[in-house]
Design a protein around this motif. Structure first.
Motif, PDB file in Angstrom:
ATOM      1  N   ARG A  57       0.810  -1.223   0.000  1.00 22.09           N
ATOM      2  CA  ARG A  57       0.000   0.000   0.000  1.00 22.09           C
ATOM      3  C   ARG A  57       0.847   1.279   0.000  1.00 22.09           C
ATOM      4  O   ARG A  57       0.306   2.378  -0.019  1.00 22.09           O
ATOM      5  N   LEU A  58       2.175   1.140   0.015  1.00 26.10           N
ATOM      6  CA  LEU A  58       3.053   2.304  -0.103  1.00 26.10           C
ATOM      7  C   LEU A  58       3.388   2.611  -1.561  1.00 26.10           C
ATOM      8  O   LEU A  58       4.084   3.589  -1.842  1.00 26.10           O
ATOM      9  N   ALA A  59       2.909   1.790  -2.491  1.00 29.73           N
ATOM     10  CA  ALA A  59       3.179   2.015  -3.913  1.00 29.73           C
ATOM     11  C   ALA A  59       2.613   3.360  -4.360  1.00 29.73           C
ATOM     12  O   ALA A  59       1.602   3.831  -3.839  1.00 29.73           O
ATOM     13  N   ARG A  60       3.256   3.966  -5.337  1.00 29.71           N
ATOM     14  CA  ARG A  60       2.834   5.290  -5.798  1.00 29.71           C
ATOM     15  C   ARG A  60       1.533   5.236  -6.592  1.00 29.71           C
ATOM     16  O   ARG A  60       0.703   6.156  -6.511  1.00 29.71           O
ATOM     17  N   ASN A  61       1.326   4.166  -7.363  1.00 31.58           N
ATOM     18  CA  ASN A  61       0.109   4.013  -8.169  1.00 31.58           C
ATOM     19  C   ASN A  61      -0.542   2.670  -7.855  1.00 31.58           C
ATOM     20  O   ASN A  61       0.086   1.625  -8.033  1.00 31.58           O
ATOM     21  N   ILE A  62      -1.782   2.724  -7.379  1.00 33.89           N
ATOM     22  CA  ILE A  62      -2.487   1.508  -6.969  1.00 33.89           C
ATOM     23  C   ILE A  62      -3.882   1.503  -7.581  1.00 33.89           C
ATOM     24  O   ILE A  62      -4.588   2.518  -7.566  1.00 33.89           O
ATOM     25  N   VAL A  63      -4.269   0.355  -8.135  1.00 33.31           N
ATOM     26  CA  VAL A  63      -5.632   0.153  -8.619  1.00 33.31           C
ATOM     27  C   VAL A  63      -6.233  -1.006  -7.832  1.00 33.31           C
ATOM     28  O   VAL A  63      -5.677  -2.105  -7.810  1.00 33.31           O
ATOM     29  N   VAL A  64      -7.353  -0.741  -7.160  1.00 28.29           N
ATOM     30  CA  VAL A  64      -8.005  -1.750  -6.322  1.00 28.29           C
ATOM     31  C   VAL A  64      -9.313  -2.169  -6.985  1.00 28.29           C
ATOM     32  O   VAL A  64     -10.204  -1.343  -7.200  1.00 28.29           O
ATOM     33  N   ILE A  65      -9.414  -3.450  -7.327  1.00 28.60           N
ATOM     34  CA  ILE A  65     -10.604  -3.990  -7.978  1.00 28.60           C
ATOM     35  C   ILE A  65     -11.353  -4.872  -6.981  1.00 28.60           C
ATOM     36  O   ILE A  65     -10.764  -5.750  -6.341  1.00 28.60           O
ATOM     37  N   SER A  66     -12.646  -4.639  -6.850  1.00 26.06           N
ATOM     38  CA  SER A  66     -13.437  -5.446  -5.903  1.00 26.06           C
ATOM     39  C   SER A  66     -14.893  -5.494  -6.332  1.00 26.06           C
ATOM     40  O   SER A  66     -15.349  -4.691  -7.150  1.00 26.06           O
ATOM     41  N   LYS A  67     -15.611  -6.450  -5.758  1.00 29.45           N
ATOM     42  CA  LYS A  67     -17.059  -6.541  -5.977  1.00 29.45           C
ATOM     43  C   LYS A  67     -17.783  -5.735  -4.901  1.00 29.45           C
ATOM     44  O   LYS A  67     -17.357  -5.687  -3.750  1.00 29.45           O
ATOM     45  N   ALA A  68     -18.892  -5.089  -5.299  1.00 31.63           N
ATOM     46  CA  ALA A  68     -19.677  -4.266  -4.374  1.00 31.63           C
ATOM     47  C   ALA A  68     -21.113  -4.221  -4.863  1.00 31.63           C
ATOM     48  O   ALA A  68     -21.424  -4.687  -5.963  1.00 31.63           O
ATOM     49  N   ALA A  69     -21.969  -3.643  -4.045  1.00 32.84           N
ATOM     50  CA  ALA A  69     -23.400  -3.602  -4.395  1.00 32.84           C
ATOM     51  C   ALA A  69     -23.660  -2.740  -5.625  1.00 32.84           C
ATOM     52  O   ALA A  69     -24.569  -3.024  -6.420  1.00 32.84           O
ATOM     53  N   HIS A  70     -22.840  -1.691  -5.800  1.00 32.17           N
ATOM     54  CA  HIS A  70     -23.054  -0.759  -6.909  1.00 32.17           C
ATOM     55  C   HIS A  70     -21.725  -0.444  -7.593  1.00 32.17           C
ATOM     56  O   HIS A  70     -20.674  -0.451  -6.951  1.00 32.17           O
ATOM     57  N   PRO A  71     -21.760  -0.138  -8.894  1.00 39.89           N
ATOM     58  CA  PRO A  71     -20.523   0.229  -9.593  1.00 39.89           C
ATOM     59  C   PRO A  71     -19.976   1.558  -9.075  1.00 39.89           C
ATOM     60  O   PRO A  71     -20.744   2.477  -8.763  1.00 39.89           O
ATOM     61  N   GLU A  72     -18.653   1.639  -8.961  1.00 39.95           N
ATOM     62  CA  GLU A  72     -18.036   2.860  -8.449  1.00 39.95           C
ATOM     63  C   GLU A  72     -16.619   3.022  -9.003  1.00 39.95           C
ATOM     64  O   GLU A  72     -15.898   2.038  -9.182  1.00 39.95           O
ATOM     65  N   PHE A  73     -16.264   4.265  -9.261  1.00 46.31           N
ATOM     66  CA  PHE A  73     -14.883   4.621  -9.614  1.00 46.31           C
ATOM     67  C   PHE A  73     -14.489   5.785  -8.718  1.00 46.31           C
ATOM     68  O   PHE A  73     -15.129   6.835  -8.722  1.00 46.31           O
ATOM     69  N   LYS A  74     -13.455   5.615  -7.918  1.00 45.87           N
ATOM     70  CA  LYS A  74     -13.049   6.650  -6.970  1.00 45.87           C
ATOM     71  C   LYS A  74     -11.533   6.819  -7.004  1.00 45.87           C
ATOM     72  O   LYS A  74     -10.790   5.841  -6.984  1.00 45.87           O
ATOM     73  N   HIS A  75     -11.088   8.057  -7.052  1.00 45.62           N
ATOM     74  CA  HIS A  75      -9.665   8.391  -7.074  1.00 45.62           C
ATOM     75  C   HIS A  75      -9.300   9.070  -5.757  1.00 45.62           C
ATOM     76  O   HIS A  75      -9.824  10.133  -5.425  1.00 45.62           O
ATOM     77  N   VAL A  76      -8.422   8.441  -4.984  1.00 46.42           N
ATOM     78  CA  VAL A  76      -7.977   8.974  -3.702  1.00 46.42           C
ATOM     79  C   VAL A  76      -6.478   9.230  -3.777  1.00 46.42           C
ATOM     80  O   VAL A  76      -5.720   8.372  -4.238  1.00 46.42           O
ATOM     81  N   MET A  77      -6.062  10.386  -3.315  1.00 49.05           N
ATOM     82  CA  MET A  77      -4.648  10.751  -3.374  1.00 49.05           C
ATOM     83  C   MET A  77      -4.029  10.767  -1.980  1.00 49.05           C
ATOM     84  O   MET A  77      -4.682  11.157  -1.002  1.00 49.05           O
ATOM     85  N   ASP A  78      -2.768  10.320  -1.911  1.00 50.27           N
ATOM     86  CA  ASP A  78      -1.953  10.437  -0.696  1.00 50.27           C
ATOM     87  C   ASP A  78      -2.637   9.846   0.538  1.00 50.27           C
ATOM     88  O   ASP A  78      -2.659  10.462   1.607  1.00 50.27           O
ATOM     89  N   LYS A  79      -3.145   8.647   0.399  1.00 49.05           N
ATOM     90  CA  LYS A  79      -3.828   8.005   1.524  1.00 49.05           C
ATOM     91  C   LYS A  79      -2.844   7.328   2.477  1.00 49.05           C
ATOM     92  O   LYS A  79      -2.943   7.484   3.707  1.00 49.05           O
ATOM     93  N   TYR A  80      -1.915   6.564   1.935  1.00 49.36           N
ATOM     94  CA  TYR A  80      -0.952   5.836   2.768  1.00 49.36           C
ATOM     95  C   TYR A  80       0.478   6.368   2.620  1.00 49.36           C
ATOM     96  O   TYR A  80       1.338   6.087   3.456  1.00 49.36           O
ATOM     97  N   ALA A  81       0.745   7.096   1.539  1.00 47.45           N
ATOM     98  CA  ALA A  81       2.089   7.597   1.252  1.00 47.45           C
ATOM     99  C   ALA A  81       1.971   8.832   0.363  1.00 47.45           C
ATOM    100  O   ALA A  81       0.893   9.168  -0.129  1.00 47.45           O
ATOM    101  N   VAL A  82       3.103   9.509   0.157  1.00 51.99           N
ATOM    102  CA  VAL A  82       3.121  10.732  -0.651  1.00 51.99           C
ATOM    103  C   VAL A  82       4.303  10.677  -1.629  1.00 51.99           C
ATOM    104  O   VAL A  82       5.424  10.382  -1.214  1.00 51.99           O
TER     105      VAL A  82
END
Length: 313
Positions: free
Chosen positions: A63-88
């Motif tokens: 989770r310290l990687a600079r670029n991360i794509v997280v794929i998962s199943k959920a109730a509804h489709p979603e695309f979310k971009h979060v910056m600087d969550k675990y590292a900078v």
């Protein structure tokens, strides 16, 4: 508490996804978008290098990687971009859907944002690294009234009135950067591609020659260039990617050419990078040149300074 510095090589992406999804259609679509061939290279090289990890280990150093794509199943489709969550600095993209089809549709819909955001941040990251040890571009400032962030391991190969050729040698080849200007009137009727090819081939004939047979560099005809609109320092520009070759010679490689319209001074500034590296990959070398060229900034003219002359070179 300050966040740690992110990790990862330039143009690498960590994909957090279940093995079943990775080995199926979802993985295929991700690879199609994120590992698509880079335009203008003779041999296929991926846009980004993908590293797949199971969601079970996402709480580790992954989770310290600079670029991360997280794929998962959920109730509804979603695309979310979060910056600087675990590292900078860091980009994390969360993509989800109720089933495979929804996940695939979400990837397809948002892939331009996904690839564009990663590319933009990697350009910035590369420019930050370059800024730590810069080449002195004073002569470029004086000749063209622009500044370019060039790594210190480049040096002048040729310097003329309105032409500069900088070069960096590596064990297996070299990278080159060209800077020159032409009047707005240099572009005749016809396609942008034809105009750019005509001008860059004339520059190759005049300045870029082979050592043995005096052949000159030209645009390789068998590979039609890719061209697109962009902006450099908020000025309109064309980006062209293609392949160069030396006439009657086996030397060739990829090039990246930017034609920047400088209307106040009635000229085009052309900044081009080209690579010769026959025994190795070329993606990261072209990417370095792209990040250098995109650092171009136009300087404000000094008071009482004469307007830049727009003579053909």
């Amino acid at each position: 508490m300050a966040l740690p510095v992110s990790t990862g090589k330039i143009n690498s992406v960590s994909v957090i996804i279940d093995d079943v999804l990775w080995n199926g259609e979802v993985g295929d679509v991700l690879r199609k978008k994120l590992a698509a061939p880079v335009d203008g290279l003779q041999e296929e090289e991926p846009l980004f290098t993908l590293n797949q990890y199971s969601p079970k280990i996402f709480n580790s150093n992954v989770r310290l990687a600079r670029n991360i794509v997280v794929i998962s199943k959920a109730a509804h489709p979603e695309f979310k971009h979060v910056m600087d969550k675990y590292a900078v600095p860091q980009n994390i993209f969360y993509i989800s859907g109720h089933n495979w089809n929804e996940i695939i549709e979400t990837i397809e819909l948002h892939s331009p944002t996904l690839t564009g955001s990663i590319n933009y941040s990697e350009i910035i990251e590369n420019q930050k690294a370059t800024a730590k040890a810069l080449f002195n571009d004073q002569k470029i400032r004086q000749k063209f009234n622009i500044t370019v962030q060039i790594p210190e391991d480049f040096s002048y190969a040729l310097l003329k009135h309105k032409f500069a050729w900088l070069k960096k040698d590596i064990p297996s080849g070299n990278s080159s950067l060209l800077i020159y200007q032409v009047p707005l009137s240099s572009f005749k009727k016809g396609s942008i591609v034809d105009n750019v090819i005509r001008i860059r081939d004339s520059i190759g004939k005049k300045y870029i020659h082979g050592m043995l047979d005096k052949s000159s560099m030209q645009t390789e005809e068998s590979y039609y260039p890719y061209i697109s609109k962009t902006r450099i320092d908020d000025k309109p520009a064309f980006e062209m990617r293609g392949t160069w070759e030396l006439q009657n010679n086996f030397m060739n490689g990829p090039f990246l050419n930017y034609v920047i319209k400088d209307s106040p001074n009635r000229r085009y500034i052309i900044v081009e990078g080209f690579v010769y590296n026959p025994s190795s990959t070329k993606r990261d070398m072209i990417f370095e040149l792209e990040s250098i060229i995109k650092s171009t900034q136009f300087l404000k003219p000094k008071k009482n300074e004469a307007k830049i002359r727009n003579k053909a070179i």
